[in-house]
Enzyme design. Sequence first.
Site, PDB file in Angstrom:
ATOM      1  N   GLU A  71     -44.306 -69.971  33.893  1.00 30.30           N
ATOM      2  CA  GLU A  71     -43.438 -71.022  34.426  1.00 30.30           C
ATOM      3  C   GLU A  71     -44.268 -72.085  35.165  1.00 30.30           C
ATOM      4  OE1 GLU A  71     -40.609 -69.718  37.366  1.00 30.30           O
ATOM      5  OE2 GLU A  71     -39.480 -71.594  37.274  1.00 30.30           O
TER       6      GLU A  71
ATOM      7  N   LYS B 128     -33.510 -64.367  56.607  1.00 31.50           N
ATOM      8  CA  LYS B 128     -34.876 -64.762  56.936  1.00 31.50           C
ATOM      9  C   LYS B 128     -34.973 -66.208  56.492  1.00 31.50           C
ATOM     10  CE  LYS B 128     -38.888 -65.243  55.856  1.00 31.50           C
ATOM     11  NZ  LYS B 128     -39.532 -66.572  55.876  1.00 31.50           N
TER      12      LYS B 128
ATOM     13  N   GLU C 177     -39.230 -70.981  55.337  1.00 31.55           N
ATOM     14  CA  GLU C 177     -40.132 -71.735  56.216  1.00 31.55           C
ATOM     15  C   GLU C 177     -40.158 -73.224  55.902  1.00 31.55           C
ATOM     16  OE1 GLU C 177     -43.009 -68.331  55.454  1.00 31.55           O
ATOM     17  OE2 GLU C 177     -44.044 -69.481  57.013  1.00 31.55           O
TER      18      GLU C 177
ATOM     19  N   GLU D 138     -33.449 -63.305  42.144  1.00 31.92           N
ATOM     20  CA  GLU D 138     -33.365 -64.254  41.032  1.00 31.92           C
ATOM     21  C   GLU D 138     -34.662 -65.041  41.096  1.00 31.92           C
ATOM     22  OE1 GLU D 138     -33.381 -67.670  39.756  1.00 31.92           O
ATOM     23  OE2 GLU D 138     -31.445 -68.191  40.688  1.00 31.92           O
TER      24      GLU D 138
ATOM     25  N   GLY E 293     -40.689 -62.388  44.935  1.00 34.19           N
ATOM     26  CA  GLY E 293     -39.589 -61.483  44.587  1.00 34.19           C
ATOM     27  C   GLY E 293     -40.096 -60.098  44.219  1.00 34.19           C
TER      28      GLY E 293
ATOM     29  N   GLY F 238     -36.259 -67.110  44.476  1.00 36.22           N
ATOM     30  CA  GLY F 238     -37.567 -67.731  44.646  1.00 36.22           C
ATOM     31  C   GLY F 238     -38.530 -67.351  43.540  1.00 36.22           C
ATOM     32  N   SER F 239     -39.799 -67.298  43.892  1.00 39.39           N
ATOM     33  CA  SER F 239     -40.841 -67.098  42.879  1.00 39.39           C
ATOM     34  C   SER F 239     -40.936 -65.636  42.442  1.00 39.39           C
ATOM     35  CB  SER F 239     -42.190 -67.526  43.444  1.00 39.39           C
ATOM     36  OG  SER F 239     -42.619 -66.607  44.434  1.00 39.39           O
TER      37      SER F 239
ATOM     38  N   CYS G 199     -34.168 -73.555  38.780  1.00 39.21           N
ATOM     39  CA  CYS G 199     -34.520 -72.317  38.066  1.00 39.21           C
ATOM     40  C   CYS G 199     -34.070 -72.391  36.618  1.00 39.21           C
ATOM     41  CB  CYS G 199     -33.911 -71.107  38.763  1.00 39.21           C
ATOM     42  SG  CYS G 199     -32.192 -71.328  39.189  1.00 39.21           S
TER      43      CYS G 199
END
Lengths: 508, 508
Positions: free
Chosen positions: A392, A183, A186, A264, A245, A240-241, A301
């Site tokens: 974060e 996917k 974007e 992750e 996630g 990602g976030s 990250c």
Amino acid sequence: MITGKNYIGNKLSATGNYSFKTINPKLNTENPTAFVEATPEEIEEATQLAATAFKTFRNVSGEDKAKFLNAIADEILALDQELIDVYTTESGLPEGRAIGERGRTVMQLKSFANLVANEDWKGNTFDAAMPDRQPLPKDDLRKTVIPIGPVVVFGASNFPFAFSTAGGDTASALAAGCPVIVKAHEMHAATSELVASAIIKAAEKTGMPNGVFSHLSGRGTVVGSALVNHPKIKGVGFTGSIGAGRAIFNLASQREEPIPVYAEMGSINPVVITPNAIANRGEAIATNYAGSITLGTGQFCTNPGLILTIEDENTPDFITALAEKTVAIDAQCMLHPNIKAGFVKNSDSVTAQGGVSTVAKITSDVADNFAASQIATVSGADFLANPKIHQEVFGPFSLVVTSKDEAELIEIIEALEGQLTGTIIAEDNDIANLSEVVEALTNRVGRIIFNGVPTGVEVCPSMHHGGPYPASTNAKYTSVGTDAIQRWVRPISYQSFPSELLPKGLQK
Amino acid sequence: MITGKNYIGNKLSATGNYSFKTINPKLNTENPTAFVEATPEEIEEATQLAATAFKTFRNVSGEDKAKFLNAIADEILALDQELIDVYTTESGLPEGRAIGERGRTVMQLKSFANLVANEDWKGNTFDAAMPDRQPLPKDDLRKTVIPIGPVVVFGASNFPFAFSTAGGDTASALAAGCPVIVKAHEMHAATSELVASAIIKAAEKTGMPNGVFSHLSGRGTVVGSALVNHPKIKGVGFTGSIGAGRAIFNLASQREEPIPVYAEMGSINPVVITPNAIANRGEAIATNYAGSITLGTGQFCTNPGLILTIEDENTPDFITALAEKTVAIDAQCMLHPNIKAGFVKNSDSVTAQGGVSTVAKITSDVADNFAASQIATVSGADFLANPKIHQEVFGPFSLVVTSKDEAELIEIIEALEGQLTGTIIAEDNDIANLSEVVEALTNRVGRIIFNGVPTGVEVCPSMHHGGPYPASTNAKYTSVGTDAIQRWVRPISYQSFPSELLPKGLQK
């Protein structure tokens, strides 16, 4: 060459009505191509193709998978400057970073090709039959691993190459024998389409079955959800976030047949600096960490977002030095207006909490999508009292916590959520007294570093890139290094099997 | 000696108001002891003790953990006839089975003791530093595994020793360095308490921290749920029904911090028998399988509940022979009135479906909790059309499916849910034509057997006891054999670490 269409297996397709464009964050303008969101029918076709391809691909030899992976690397390099230009246009990252990350991506593909060229990675085991054993005979048993089935990969905004379309998740899943549906992120749909075209070319050139790879554009809540919920999909890789996630993890766990999600996600990567280290080389540490905090506009990250000190007479000067050196580095562009907006919102949220004060922040005008680096500080007591301060801030931001003593420092470490990394900056004469700090940190992190920076994740067998939740949804697996392949396989035992019917690696 | 109390660490405690008694299924009477359900306060105390014990226990050496595990084995044997009597009284299983299963349990404990006596099981890796590497130096990296934290174990009704209180889940978790809280199975609470007393004695004798083991009685929906939801609990082991296992998986997945659930659940263990095998030795196969179907009153997770044939002129006689031999074996006692009720309900449900007919069933009077063994049959087309026919019937029941050809057989295998095992009964001259059947089966099972029976699960490195959902919630892990320890650990990397601060196994 960029079409805005989806790859449904080897075929370009764009039958949908919804489309979107990517942003050039440096110019704050739209890029030209409109990307057409995959329709439910296209999603269905891609998953059915993947399921059919799996029947062939699961039995493709390691040597032939290696050829496929190496061909992907070659085709990526063949895209040459066009690919680099598209990357920088969509990400705002500099050309040097694009070239470096492309090198890492090619190296990852080649390292998985090397890995699967022989059987060692499967950890095959053999138990000989004991027909005369009492009270019961023992059968011949042999164990290997087999691929789990078609998987979906969601790439990261911050690594358009190395953790995206042909990144570690895709490379490891293909190496395992699992067809992959990506996917596309974007924010870098054009970069993703170009890389997808390289994978498709490599698949065709090396004779892989149609459907071994598909590439779909669209919204996560539409295309991503449909893929994760599809019964033919057997696993998910995500970088990602925490929010995205966790949403994927929830969908996958609620399916009639739950499937594994290797996500992750977030991490603030605590760094403990001892009073001795600050006293002896505070200036050098500040310089080193100002560089690590702002590296890649803080969009890693493993960015060191939390610095833990024990307050003494040298701490204030160290914090000032760190802050001054951080804001002295020129503001850099962030990946996307949304990332910039998140950075502003989250840094404002943390610094608005009681007891948190900003030490320094870039105050000169920064362009639209550029980030004003910032260092803030808070006492150990205030940090412990308010979990909102633990969140974060994705970008060039770090919070220095001043604990009153080692006991409070340990308490803070134990109160942290799971982390990708923990770092200790210390002097040789600290080592004898560090066991409690090491103990507390190891219980919270997936990698622990001594006198270094957490940014920079080596690709090698001993790398573990993952950690207790929410650093990862599954702390047992790494998304960097060759062990990442283990996410896409499951064990199987063969009992009393005739040699002709055993997989090649289990025959003797 | 049986108190009906909970072990909160080393202390017996029973402050609650709700209590229950176990059943003697053979006599259909209650056993004397009332077991007091753990209260929320007792659950809290046990989890806090486990979290505190973890800080010590995670650093206990492999040698000392081995002493603890061996001491548990010794203390179980020291309970001698009292333990065997309580087991048979609560389970309805014969004394020979009790003694055999105790032997297996002791062997499992000793095999994990052997495993952790050295570092090999951790798979430690070492990557040497390359300080002169261009363009960037490489740091020293070393990787090992560490325990995840306190875990909860839910034992199985059908293995009061080997998959319960001191069974494979508990033994592997303790071996990994994780404190264990056992939620005692309500059907064998007295057996469980006695085994728990052996673990507590062993912990005290070998100097393990208080809280390394606790043992709580009560309802799963009360005590079990509270444990799974507790933030200090970091993993769950479960053996039992799909319904209960999925409920635990859902709770664990919905926590703020999701935790892994290793649930070994249902399986109907398909057995493919070729026409040649039936033609050449149908009678012997029928005898062998009548024994496997009724072994332990059919109460094994590997019970062959589904027999797949391709119809020809010999099939009807084979089915008749299998049915007659199965019902010729005396009816045996089931574990509990609830298990008997489930067997009657589920076998009635399957045989009530369109196209399913009973070939033979024990029709003479069977005592209250004894099971009337049954063989039913259905065509491949009817089986494919109705997933209700695919459901597990836990007990001495097997369904023979007659496919019209190999294509339909393959379609049936592909339509099955995930299974623990798949078996092929074939002749040597079938082997050349079996690759499609093997291929389809391997994609649905965790263990595949040639010319054997699925019952009987060897404890050895090459055993995989698990399979795609719903056989397990995590097909990557086994609950039998030494690899079961891998469920309770996670990897951690040490980067540029001074030798004094490294775990012993990573020092050079």
